[in-house]
Scaffold this motif. Structure first.
Motif, PDB file in Angstrom:
ATOM      1  N   ARG A  18       0.778  -1.246   0.135  1.00 51.06           N
ATOM      2  CA  ARG A  18       0.075   0.065  -0.078  1.00 51.06           C
ATOM      3  C   ARG A  18       0.911   1.342   0.149  1.00 51.06           C
ATOM      4  O   ARG A  18       1.790   1.283   0.604  1.00 51.06           O
ATOM      5  CB  ARG A  18      -1.032   0.087   1.224  1.00 51.06           C
ATOM      6  CG  ARG A  18      -1.844  -1.294   1.148  1.00 51.06           C
ATOM      7  CD  ARG A  18      -2.755  -0.985   2.551  1.00 51.06           C
ATOM      8  NE  ARG A  18      -2.013  -1.188   3.795  1.00 51.06           N
ATOM      9  CZ  ARG A  18      -1.348  -2.309   4.301  1.00 51.06           C
ATOM     10  NH1 ARG A  18      -1.707  -3.448   3.647  1.00 51.06           N
ATOM     11  NH2 ARG A  18      -0.789  -2.324   5.569  1.00 51.06           N
ATOM     12  N   PHE A  19       0.426   2.000  -0.591  1.00 49.76           N
ATOM     13  CA  PHE A  19       1.378   3.420  -0.849  1.00 49.76           C
ATOM     14  C   PHE A  19       0.547   4.581   0.180  1.00 49.76           C
ATOM     15  O   PHE A  19      -0.599   4.713  -0.138  1.00 49.76           O
ATOM     16  CB  PHE A  19       1.353   4.060  -2.215  1.00 49.76           C
ATOM     17  CG  PHE A  19       2.189   3.250  -3.209  1.00 49.76           C
ATOM     18  CD1 PHE A  19       3.359   3.897  -3.490  1.00 49.76           C
ATOM     19  CD2 PHE A  19       1.835   2.016  -3.862  1.00 49.76           C
ATOM     20  CE1 PHE A  19       4.210   3.409  -4.488  1.00 49.76           C
ATOM     21  CE2 PHE A  19       2.589   1.603  -4.648  1.00 49.76           C
ATOM     22  CZ  PHE A  19       4.103   2.307  -5.018  1.00 49.76           C
ATOM     23  N   ASN A  20       1.590   4.854   1.032  1.00 51.35           N
ATOM     24  CA  ASN A  20       0.881   5.937   2.058  1.00 51.35           C
ATOM     25  C   ASN A  20       1.145   7.175   1.531  1.00 51.35           C
ATOM     26  O   ASN A  20       0.387   8.207   1.775  1.00 51.35           O
ATOM     27  CB  ASN A  20       1.408   5.889   3.380  1.00 51.35           C
ATOM     28  CG  ASN A  20       1.201   4.311   4.012  1.00 51.35           C
ATOM     29  OD1 ASN A  20       0.128   4.003   3.787  1.00 51.35           O
ATOM     30  ND2 ASN A  20       1.844   3.880   4.927  1.00 51.35           N
ATOM     31  N   CYS A  27       8.784   8.465  -0.626  1.00 52.27           N
ATOM     32  CA  CYS A  27       7.904   7.389  -0.866  1.00 52.27           C
ATOM     33  C   CYS A  27       7.684   6.718   0.214  1.00 52.27           C
ATOM     34  O   CYS A  27       8.737   6.381   1.011  1.00 52.27           O
ATOM     35  CB  CYS A  27       8.074   6.694  -2.099  1.00 52.27           C
ATOM     36  SG  CYS A  27       6.976   5.394  -2.288  1.00 52.27           S
ATOM     37  N   GLU A  28       6.597   6.642   0.696  1.00 50.19           N
ATOM     38  CA  GLU A  28       6.325   5.729   2.043  1.00 50.19           C
ATOM     39  C   GLU A  28       5.330   4.629   1.870  1.00 50.19           C
ATOM     40  O   GLU A  28       4.197   4.753   1.147  1.00 50.19           O
ATOM     41  CB  GLU A  28       5.898   6.307   3.264  1.00 50.19           C
ATOM     42  CG  GLU A  28       5.581   5.524   4.367  1.00 50.19           C
ATOM     43  CD  GLU A  28       5.172   6.426   5.585  1.00 50.19           C
ATOM     44  OE1 GLU A  28       5.894   6.950   6.403  1.00 50.19           O
ATOM     45  OE2 GLU A  28       3.878   6.020   5.704  1.00 50.19           O
ATOM     46  N   VAL A  29       5.524   3.212   1.666  1.00 51.98           N
ATOM     47  CA  VAL A  29       4.681   2.244   1.509  1.00 51.98           C
ATOM     48  C   VAL A  29       4.616   1.049   2.838  1.00 51.98           C
ATOM     49  O   VAL A  29       5.650   1.154   3.336  1.00 51.98           O
ATOM     50  CB  VAL A  29       5.348   1.354   0.548  1.00 51.98           C
ATOM     51  CG1 VAL A  29       5.234   2.384  -0.798  1.00 51.98           C
ATOM     52  CG2 VAL A  29       6.619   0.792   0.382  1.00 51.98           C
ATOM     53  N   GLU A  30       3.644   0.422   2.928  1.00 49.16           N
ATOM     54  CA  GLU A  30       3.428  -0.600   3.930  1.00 49.16           C
ATOM     55  C   GLU A  30       2.960  -1.936   3.378  1.00 49.16           C
ATOM     56  O   GLU A  30       2.475  -2.006   2.347  1.00 49.16           O
ATOM     57  CB  GLU A  30       2.871  -0.059   5.009  1.00 49.16           C
ATOM     58  CG  GLU A  30       1.264   0.330   4.846  1.00 49.16           C
ATOM     59  CD  GLU A  30       0.336   0.686   5.831  1.00 49.16           C
ATOM     60  OE1 GLU A  30       1.145   1.540   6.915  1.00 49.16           O
ATOM     61  OE2 GLU A  30      -0.724   0.620   5.862  1.00 49.16           O
ATOM     62  N   LEU A  31       3.288  -2.830   4.106  1.00 48.70           N
ATOM     63  CA  LEU A  31       2.954  -4.359   3.680  1.00 48.70           C
ATOM     64  C   LEU A  31       2.875  -5.092   5.406  1.00 48.70           C
ATOM     65  O   LEU A  31       3.521  -4.975   5.991  1.00 48.70           O
ATOM     66  CB  LEU A  31       4.316  -4.919   3.035  1.00 48.70           C
ATOM     67  CG  LEU A  31       4.022  -6.555   2.573  1.00 48.70           C
ATOM     68  CD1 LEU A  31       2.986  -6.548   1.863  1.00 48.70           C
ATOM     69  CD2 LEU A  31       5.432  -6.951   2.107  1.00 48.70           C
TER      70      LEU A  31
END
Length: 131
Positions: A18-20, A27-31
């Motif tokens: 998911r792109f936050n 860029c910040e993403v999470e999983l």
């Protein structure tokens, strides 16, 4: 808008990323780590960690693109694995442009778990392919 169109049939979507945040050289993403992300030892596979960092660091470059013909290619990335990711962990990765160039960007970033503990960090260079 450009990233939303590219995301629909992407590896990122397949992984569950998911792109936050996706703006201004950052860029910040999470999983969420699920059973499908684990290696035979029961911890998050190193390839998943590597991919998550590549997505975040590449995103720090591509968030500035306005031309759909532009793309970015990872030239070199150093990854430092510091702590295992475990099933049920929420990993957050971020990438930040360190030095932009005309065709090569230097980027760094890291992954932390839901407790704020550092899981991995990375740095490297990305090549901008003009359309």
């Amino acid at each position: 808008e450009l990233v939303k169109r590219r995301y629909e049939n992407s590896y990122e979507k397949h992984m569950g990323v998911r792109f936050n945040k996706y703006e201004d050289n950052y860029c910040e993403v999470e999983l969420d780590i699920e059973a499908k992300h684990l290696n035979i030892g029961g911890t998050c596979h190193g390839g998943v960690i590597n991919a998550l960092l590549d997505i975040a660091l590449s995103g720090a470059v591509t968030c500035n693109f306005t031309n759909s013909a532009e793309t970015v290619v990872t030239m070199q990335m150093n990854v430092y694995f510091l702590r295992p990711g475990l099933e049920g962990d929420k990993l957050t990765a971020h990438g930040q442009v360190v030095k932009p160039g005309r065709t090569i960007y230097n980027v760094s970033g890291e992954i932390k778990n839901q407790d704020g503990k550092l899981v991995a960090r990375a740095d490297g260079n990305w090549f901008i392919k003009k359309g």
